[in-house]
Write a protein that holds these residues in place. Structure first.
Motif, PDB file in Angstrom:
ATOM      1  N   ILE A  76       0.845  -1.193   0.000  1.00 58.42           N
ATOM      2  CA  ILE A  76       0.000   0.000   0.000  1.00 58.42           C
ATOM      3  C   ILE A  76       0.877   1.239   0.000  1.00 58.42           C
ATOM      4  CG2 ILE A  76      -1.774   1.277   1.267  1.00 58.42           C
ATOM      5  CD1 ILE A  76      -2.560  -1.401   2.548  1.00 58.42           C
ATOM      6  N   LYS A  77       0.579   2.162  -0.912  1.00 61.69           N
ATOM      7  CA  LYS A  77       1.272   3.447  -0.936  1.00 61.69           C
ATOM      8  C   LYS A  77       0.364   4.494  -1.542  1.00 61.69           C
ATOM      9  CE  LYS A  77       4.063   1.555  -4.521  1.00 61.69           C
ATOM     10  NZ  LYS A  77       5.415   1.211  -4.853  1.00 61.69           N
ATOM     11  N   ARG A  78       0.709   5.758  -1.269  1.00 59.00           N
ATOM     12  CA  ARG A  78      -0.094   6.852  -1.814  1.00 59.00           C
ATOM     13  C   ARG A  78       0.060   6.875  -3.326  1.00 59.00           C
ATOM     14  NH1 ARG A  78       0.143  12.365  -2.771  1.00 59.00           N
ATOM     15  NH2 ARG A  78       2.219  12.634  -1.943  1.00 59.00           N
ATOM     16  N   LYS A  79      -1.049   7.099  -4.003  1.00 57.71           N
ATOM     17  CA  LYS A  79      -1.047   7.156  -5.457  1.00 57.71           C
ATOM     18  C   LYS A  79      -0.237   8.368  -5.898  1.00 57.71           C
ATOM     19  CE  LYS A  79      -4.369   6.190  -9.021  1.00 57.71           C
ATOM     20  NZ  LYS A  79      -5.764   6.130  -9.367  1.00 57.71           N
ATOM     21  N   VAL A 100      -8.212   3.328  -2.655  1.00 55.04           N
ATOM     22  CA  VAL A 100      -8.685   3.839  -1.377  1.00 55.04           C
ATOM     23  C   VAL A 100      -8.704   5.351  -1.490  1.00 55.04           C
ATOM     24  CG1 VAL A 100      -8.290   3.944   1.100  1.00 55.04           C
ATOM     25  CG2 VAL A 100      -7.629   1.898  -0.173  1.00 55.04           C
ATOM     26  N   SER A 101      -9.875   5.950  -1.297  1.00 52.50           N
ATOM     27  CA  SER A 101      -9.954   7.401  -1.393  1.00 52.50           C
ATOM     28  C   SER A 101     -11.051   7.935  -0.490  1.00 52.50           C
ATOM     29  CB  SER A 101     -10.202   7.838  -2.840  1.00 52.50           C
ATOM     30  OG  SER A 101     -11.421   7.319  -3.307  1.00 52.50           O
ATOM     31  N   VAL A 153      -3.597   2.469   5.583  1.00 55.20           N
ATOM     32  CA  VAL A 153      -3.832   3.763   4.948  1.00 55.20           C
ATOM     33  C   VAL A 153      -3.852   4.881   5.995  1.00 55.20           C
ATOM     34  CG1 VAL A 153      -5.572   5.111   3.705  1.00 55.20           C
ATOM     35  CG2 VAL A 153      -4.949   2.830   2.903  1.00 55.20           C
ATOM     36  N   ILE A 154      -4.527   4.644   7.099  1.00 56.24           N
ATOM     37  CA  ILE A 154      -4.569   5.652   8.166  1.00 56.24           C
ATOM     38  C   ILE A 154      -3.158   5.899   8.708  1.00 56.24           C
ATOM     39  CG2 ILE A 154      -5.365   6.073  10.528  1.00 56.24           C
ATOM     40  CD1 ILE A 154      -8.004   4.646   9.641  1.00 56.24           C
ATOM     41  N   HIS A 155      -2.404   4.837   8.906  1.00 52.78           N
ATOM     42  CA  HIS A 155      -1.035   4.974   9.405  1.00 52.78           C
ATOM     43  C   HIS A 155      -0.171   5.783   8.431  1.00 52.78           C
ATOM     44  CE1 HIS A 155       2.499   4.017  11.734  1.00 52.78           C
ATOM     45  NE2 HIS A 155       3.077   3.526  10.660  1.00 52.78           N
ATOM     46  N   LEU A 156      -0.256   5.469   7.141  1.00 53.72           N
ATOM     47  CA  LEU A 156       0.524   6.204   6.138  1.00 53.72           C
ATOM     48  C   LEU A 156       0.124   7.675   6.085  1.00 53.72           C
ATOM     49  CD1 LEU A 156       0.632   3.581   3.247  1.00 53.72           C
ATOM     50  CD2 LEU A 156       2.577   4.395   4.605  1.00 53.72           C
ATOM     51  N   ALA A 157      -1.175   7.953   6.139  1.00 58.48           N
ATOM     52  CA  ALA A 157      -1.646   9.347   6.096  1.00 58.48           C
ATOM     53  C   ALA A 157      -1.170  10.118   7.323  1.00 58.48           C
ATOM     54  CB  ALA A 157      -3.169   9.389   5.993  1.00 58.48           C
TER      55      ALA A 157
END
Length: 164
Positions: A76-79, A100-101, A153-157
């Motif tokens: 998982i990574k940011r687009k 995921v958006s 996703v929450i962790h990356l954000a």
């Protein structure tokens, strides 16, 4: 199928239960302290590891890896080329990609496959403080994977926001 996840889930060393919509324990999140990278395990009620989540060590952009039984399941990574800052790509090892958006930091976002909603993450329909829900909208979606994707996703954000 709906699950309740405590908001501060990714504290290193934190262990806590994820409950189903009836308040029954469904998954245990085991945060691994004393590791070089962010590492978490999602376990069933008998203590078996279903999903291992960790930060990829050597990558240009923050990337989380999800493994099942020691084998990679997804990254998982940011687009990259997205006008929306809160848009992430989940690449499964079989070549499938999930999008995921939404408003990640507000815990209001969706996990889609080919334009079809697999899971909705939201705080709106909950009254429990510091909790968000993961509502699995398709019967064939893997609940453990959907929860792991939401957590990553929450962790990356949050890490990205801390870097700003």
């Amino acid at each position: 199928m709906r699950f309740l996840v405590r908001d501060r889930l990714l504290g290193i060393g934190d262990d806590f239960w994820i409950e189903d919509e009836h308040g029954t324990k469904a998954f245990l999140v085991d945060g691994k302290a004393m590791r070089l990278r962010d590492t978490f395990e999602l376990k069933d009620t008998q203590g078996r590891v279903l999903i291992d989540i960790h930060k990829k060590m050597l990558s240009l952009r923050d990337t989380m890896v999800i493994e099942r039984d020691g084998d990679p399941l997804a990254t998982i990574k940011r687009k990259r080329l997205s006008l929306m800052r809160n848009h992430y790509r989940v690449s499964l090892v079989d070549g499938t990609e999930l999008d995921v958006s939404g408003k990640i930091m507000d815990r209001e976002f969706g996990i889609d496959y080919d334009g079809e909603l697999l899971a909705q993450i939201s705080r709106r329909w909950l009254r429990v403080r510091d909790t968000y829900g993961v509502d699995i909208t398709r019967d064939d979606a893997d609940p453990a994977l959907m929860i792991a994707v939401a957590v990553c996703v929450i962790h990356l954000a949050e890490r990205e926001r801390e870097g700003d």
